[in-house]
Design a protein around this motif. Structure first.
Motif, PDB file in Angstrom:
ATOM      1  N   THR A   1      50.770  37.884  49.734  1.00  0.00           N
ATOM      2  CA  THR A   1      51.306  39.208  49.445  1.00  0.00           C
ATOM      3  C   THR A   1      51.308  39.403  47.937  1.00  0.00           C
ATOM      4  OG1 THR A   1      53.616  38.501  49.222  1.00  0.00           O
ATOM      5  CG2 THR A   1      52.837  39.023  51.456  1.00  0.00           C
ATOM      6  N   ILE A   2      51.364  40.653  47.502  1.00  0.00           N
ATOM      7  CA  ILE A   2      51.396  40.938  46.071  1.00  0.00           C
ATOM      8  C   ILE A   2      52.659  40.364  45.442  1.00  0.00           C
ATOM      9  CG2 ILE A   2      52.436  43.217  46.400  1.00  0.00           C
ATOM     10  CD1 ILE A   2      49.850  42.218  43.701  1.00  0.00           C
ATOM     11  N   ASP A   3      53.740  40.314  46.195  1.00  0.00           N
ATOM     12  CA  ASP A   3      54.980  39.742  45.655  1.00  0.00           C
ATOM     13  C   ASP A   3      54.837  38.248  45.409  1.00  0.00           C
ATOM     14  OD1 ASP A   3      56.905  41.897  45.388  1.00  0.00           O
ATOM     15  OD2 ASP A   3      56.795  42.091  47.557  1.00  0.00           O
ATOM     16  N   GLU A   4      54.091  37.543  46.235  1.00  0.00           N
ATOM     17  CA  GLU A   4      53.859  36.122  46.004  1.00  0.00           C
ATOM     18  C   GLU A   4      53.082  35.891  44.714  1.00  0.00           C
ATOM     19  OE1 GLU A   4      53.348  33.476  49.796  1.00  0.00           O
ATOM     20  OE2 GLU A   4      52.210  35.321  50.110  1.00  0.00           O
TER      21      GLU A   4
ATOM     22  N   VAL B   1      42.492  33.790  43.776  1.00  0.00           N
ATOM     23  CA  VAL B   1      41.772  35.054  43.595  1.00  0.00           C
ATOM     24  C   VAL B   1      40.537  34.820  42.720  1.00  0.00           C
ATOM     25  CG1 VAL B   1      41.900  37.395  42.655  1.00  0.00           C
ATOM     26  CG2 VAL B   1      43.865  36.437  43.886  1.00  0.00           C
ATOM     27  N   VAL B   2      40.751  34.086  41.635  1.00  0.00           N
ATOM     28  CA  VAL B   2      39.667  33.817  40.685  1.00  0.00           C
ATOM     29  C   VAL B   2      38.523  33.067  41.354  1.00  0.00           C
ATOM     30  CG1 VAL B   2      39.041  32.608  38.556  1.00  0.00           C
ATOM     31  CG2 VAL B   2      41.233  33.818  38.707  1.00  0.00           C
TER      32      VAL B   2
ATOM     33  N   GLU C   1      48.152  46.532  38.561  1.00  0.00           N
ATOM     34  CA  GLU C   1      48.049  45.219  39.199  1.00  0.00           C
ATOM     35  C   GLU C   1      46.775  45.107  40.033  1.00  0.00           C
ATOM     36  OE1 GLU C   1      52.530  43.738  40.080  1.00  0.00           O
ATOM     37  OE2 GLU C   1      51.924  45.553  41.152  1.00  0.00           O
ATOM     38  N   VAL C   2      46.441  46.204  40.730  1.00  0.00           N
ATOM     39  CA  VAL C   2      45.244  46.191  41.565  1.00  0.00           C
ATOM     40  C   VAL C   2      44.004  46.001  40.693  1.00  0.00           C
ATOM     41  CG1 VAL C   2      43.915  47.469  43.281  1.00  0.00           C
ATOM     42  CG2 VAL C   2      46.398  47.703  43.217  1.00  0.00           C
ATOM     43  N   LYS C   3      43.972  46.679  39.558  1.00  0.00           N
ATOM     44  CA  LYS C   3      42.831  46.540  38.642  1.00  0.00           C
ATOM     45  C   LYS C   3      42.781  45.131  38.053  1.00  0.00           C
ATOM     46  CE  LYS C   3      41.406  49.959  36.154  1.00  0.00           C
ATOM     47  NZ  LYS C   3      41.193  51.018  35.139  1.00  0.00           N
ATOM     48  N   GLU C   4      43.927  44.567  37.708  1.00  0.00           N
ATOM     49  CA  GLU C   4      43.947  43.221  37.139  1.00  0.00           C
ATOM     50  C   GLU C   4      43.389  42.200  38.129  1.00  0.00           C
ATOM     51  OE1 GLU C   4      47.049  40.030  35.048  1.00  0.00           O
ATOM     52  OE2 GLU C   4      47.813  41.895  35.921  1.00  0.00           O
ATOM     53  N   LEU C   5      43.670  42.386  39.404  1.00  0.00           N
ATOM     54  CA  LEU C   5      43.116  41.487  40.412  1.00  0.00           C
ATOM     55  C   LEU C   5      41.588  41.550  40.420  1.00  0.00           C
ATOM     56  CD1 LEU C   5      45.650  42.207  43.289  1.00  0.00           C
ATOM     57  CD2 LEU C   5      45.302  39.984  42.211  1.00  0.00           C
TER      58      LEU C   5
ATOM     59  N   ASP D   1      37.798  53.374  42.013  1.00  0.00           N
ATOM     60  CA  ASP D   1      37.348  52.077  42.493  1.00  0.00           C
ATOM     61  C   ASP D   1      38.040  50.926  41.790  1.00  0.00           C
ATOM     62  OD1 ASP D   1      35.697  53.609  43.981  1.00  0.00           O
ATOM     63  OD2 ASP D   1      33.831  52.976  43.031  1.00  0.00           O
ATOM     64  N   LEU D   2      38.654  51.181  40.642  1.00  0.00           N
ATOM     65  CA  LEU D   2      39.444  50.181  39.925  1.00  0.00           C
ATOM     66  C   LEU D   2      38.650  48.905  39.648  1.00  0.00           C
ATOM     67  CD1 LEU D   2      42.891  50.567  41.699  1.00  0.00           C
ATOM     68  CD2 LEU D   2      42.210  51.452  39.483  1.00  0.00           C
ATOM     69  N   ASP D   3      37.373  49.069  39.358  1.00  0.00           N
ATOM     70  CA  ASP D   3      36.514  47.954  38.933  1.00  0.00           C
ATOM     71  C   ASP D   3      36.210  46.931  40.026  1.00  0.00           C
ATOM     72  OD1 ASP D   3      36.264  49.004  36.368  1.00  0.00           O
ATOM     73  OD2 ASP D   3      38.108  48.032  35.705  1.00  0.00           O
ATOM     74  N   TYR D   4      36.362  47.300  41.268  1.00  0.00           N
ATOM     75  CA  TYR D   4      35.951  46.416  42.360  1.00  0.00           C
ATOM     76  C   TYR D   4      34.450  46.554  42.587  1.00  0.00           C
ATOM     77  CZ  TYR D   4      40.681  45.096  43.605  1.00  0.00           C
ATOM     78  OH  TYR D   4      41.947  44.567  43.582  1.00  0.00           O
ATOM     79  N   ASP D   5      33.851  45.484  43.099  1.00  0.00           N
ATOM     80  CA  ASP D   5      32.427  45.555  43.415  1.00  0.00           C
ATOM     81  C   ASP D   5      32.163  46.558  44.526  1.00  0.00           C
ATOM     82  OD1 ASP D   5      31.707  43.525  41.568  1.00  0.00           O
ATOM     83  OD2 ASP D   5      32.292  41.982  43.015  1.00  0.00           O
TER      84      ASP D   5
END
Length: 576
Positions: free
Chosen positions: A53-56, A67-68, A95-99, A131-135
């Motif tokens: 989860t995002i909280d984790e 993630v990396v 946060e979504v973009k940072e991921l 798209d927040l920089d996702y592929d």
């Protein structure tokens, strides 16, 4: 092209909230489970799939390494009906973009985030998708995108919707994900999909984008529930559908046989079931098919757990707004639907041993639980045609419900979120902004004039709420909730150990929450704060009770005030 057997997958749940889909803890949505199942079905080993989860991720930055390093990073999230949350905090756009920046492998995002990205809890807004920089951005089903990406060696996919045969496989294969949720197993509700799509075309809703309803079979849903139960799940919500009464039929008329197969099958599959609740029920189904609806409601109330809520999308009681937004029922028709649900589902376990059901405050002291199934009312503001009179129409409808002696479990008032792809995209945010102050005043009046007395009717003093999970402390009190659809927030005096469950007896009422004490309360050990909150006790009498301890019976503690509804005497062999 990468071999699926060599692919590592990390799924991050940024949480979802949709008209027919909950995913903020204590709920886990279908998206991460189905995405994981799709990956397994495409050849990824289950032990190569990690879920957070995002909280984790917020709590432990070391988890970002997964993630990396993932060959495939999958993000699911998005709020189309944002609200206020206690169990978790939805991901923010930053946060979504940072991921996406962190992921070194292939990244794909999906879920309701495809409709737009905004700040969590921001309410009515005009959103613009990014798209927040996702592929990749899955503009249809994220689980289908995951399957096709993996199957194709992570080289791409065509946006598409999955069919029910795929869904049934992926739902079962992805059940293992629940074991990786931080709230598993005791405080986690699995959101279940029975269908999606809707035959009606309300102007502001995304559900018609899926087309007409497509129902899963009872056997497929029960099989998924069974696999989740094998993984420790005991709490379920049939929330992912536009109308539970229409389940298994032609999309409009109820099919009681299908409902019996669904609900009876779930009960048989999980004998030690903790929660079985639902969400959406369309009042137009009840008004068009009253007898079939009564039969369906009786079946649901037989098999569900107490405190269940059937959310009605009235949206507006204003005839002008109804006409301009293709809304389905008038205020008068919705009132009749409320009455039918009260009559068929509004009974309390243990109530009326003579066979007669009673409504409103319990007439039988053993009937101390919440009613089995009550309607909730959804009211949406910012719709086309809204005017000052709209607010008065809505208040008049709610007063009519209350004055008729009926019960509503919840009144949900929100301003429309005008997202791309609906008819409201151009006008909704503008109307909501123009009526902002009027909306605030009206909402406060509803809370004061309707919510509080209605809650006293639904959960009168002495109502017992089993298994209240203690969540947080505030102002010297402890707050918690039962698991379930629209669970009541409960405040108890004192700061108690968090993360455990206790039974609570209701003592007082707020607008949308209640106060209570542990049940049964030991009158010989209770604190002053606990005693003084009991109805009719107060500070002085609480002091007298403490001075006069111990008592053989709780009924002796307060003179002419019998506390046995709430208390025991807490001595070996003593009676209430």
């Amino acid at each position: 092209m990468k071999d699926p057997a060599d692919i590592d997958v990390t799924i991050v749940d940024g949480y979802v909230d949709e008209p027919a889909h909950f995913g903020v803890p204590p709920y886990i949505s279908t998206y991460p489970r189905f995405a994981a199942g799709a990956a397994v079905d495409a050849g990824v080993p289950a032990d190569a799939i990690t879920y957070y989860t995002i909280d984790e991720l917020r709590d432990d930055r070391s988890r970002w390494r997964d993630v990396v390093d993932a060959d495939l990073f999958v993000y699911v999230g998005g709020m189309t009906v944002p609200g206020k949350y206690v169990g978790g905090t939805p991901a923010e756009p930053g946060e979504v973009k940072e991921l996406a920046w962190a992921a070194e492998g292939t990244s794909v995002m999906g879920g309701p985030v495809r409709f737009g990205v905004g700040e969590a809890n921001e309410g009515a807004t005009e959103t613009e998708r990014s798209d927040l920089d996702y592929d990749f951005l899955a503009m249809a089903d994220i689980e289908a995108a995951v399957y096709d990406l993996v199957h194709g060696g992570l080289e791409g996919f065509e946006d598409r919707y999955r069919d029910n045969a795929e869904l049934d496989r992926w739902a079962e294969k992805g059940a293992f994900v629940v074991e990786q949720h931080p709230d598993h197993p005791d405080y986690l509700i699995c959101e279940m999909e029975t269908s999606r799509g809707c035959p009606y075309r309300c102007s502001f809703c995304t559900e018609p984008m899926y087309g007409d309803p497509s129902f899963r079979t009872p056997e497929s849903v029960v099989s998924e529930v069974s696999r989740l139960a094998d993984r420790g799940a005991r709490h379920f919500r049939l929330g992912r559908q536009a109308d539970i009464l229409a389940y298994g039929g032609d999309g409009e008329a109820p099919n009681p046989d299908a409902l019996e197969a669904l609900y009876g099958g779930i009960r048989a599959a999980v004998p030690d079931l903790g929660t079985l609740h639902l969400d959406n029920m369309n009042p137009v189904t009840i008004t068009e098919y009253p007898e079939l609806s009564r039969e369906g409601i009786r079946i649901i109330a037989e098999h569900n757990t107490p405190g269940d809520t059937a959310a009605f999308g009235l949206e507006s009681a204003d005839p002008l707004v109804q006409e301009e937004n293709n809304l389905l029922v008038t205020a008068e028709e919705c009132l009749e639907a409320v009455r039918i649900v009260n009559e068929e589902g509004g009974w309390r376990p243990g109530e009326a041993a003579d066979g007669e059901r009673a409504y409103g405050p319990s007439v039988d002291p053993t009937a101390d639980r919440l009613p089995k199934l009550l309607p909730g009312i959804n009211l949406v503001h910012g719709l086309a045609g809204e005017r000052r009179e709209t607010f008065e129409h809505n208040k008049r409808f709610l007063r009519d419900v209350y004055e008729a002696g009926l019960m509503l479990r919840r009144i949900n008032i929100r301003q429309v979120m005008a997202f791309e792809g609906t008819e409201m995209a151009e006008t909704g945010a503008e109307i909501a902004n123009d009526h902002k102050q009027l909306f605030k005043t009206y909402k406060r009046e509803v809370r004061e004039e309707i919510d509080n007395p209605m809650l006293q009717r639904v959960a009168p003093p002495g109502t017992v709420l089993p298994n209240v999970y203690l969540e947080y402390h505030q102002d010297g009190k402890t707050f918690g909730r039962q698991l379930g659809t629209y669970a009541l927030l409960v405040g108890l005096p004192g700061e108690r150990e968090l993360g455990r469950t206790i039974d609570v007896a209701v003592t007082d009422h707020g607008f949308r929450s209640v106060s209570g004490v542990p049940y049964p309360l030991d009158v010989n050990a209770a604190s002053m704060d606990e005693l003084r909150t009991l109805p009719g006790v107060g500070k002085q009498r609480a002091g007298n009770i403490v001075v006069g301890r111990p008592y053989e019976r709780a009924s002796e503690a307060a003179g002419d005030l019998d506390l046995s509804r709430f208390c025991t005497a807490g001595r070996p062999g003593s009676a209430r």
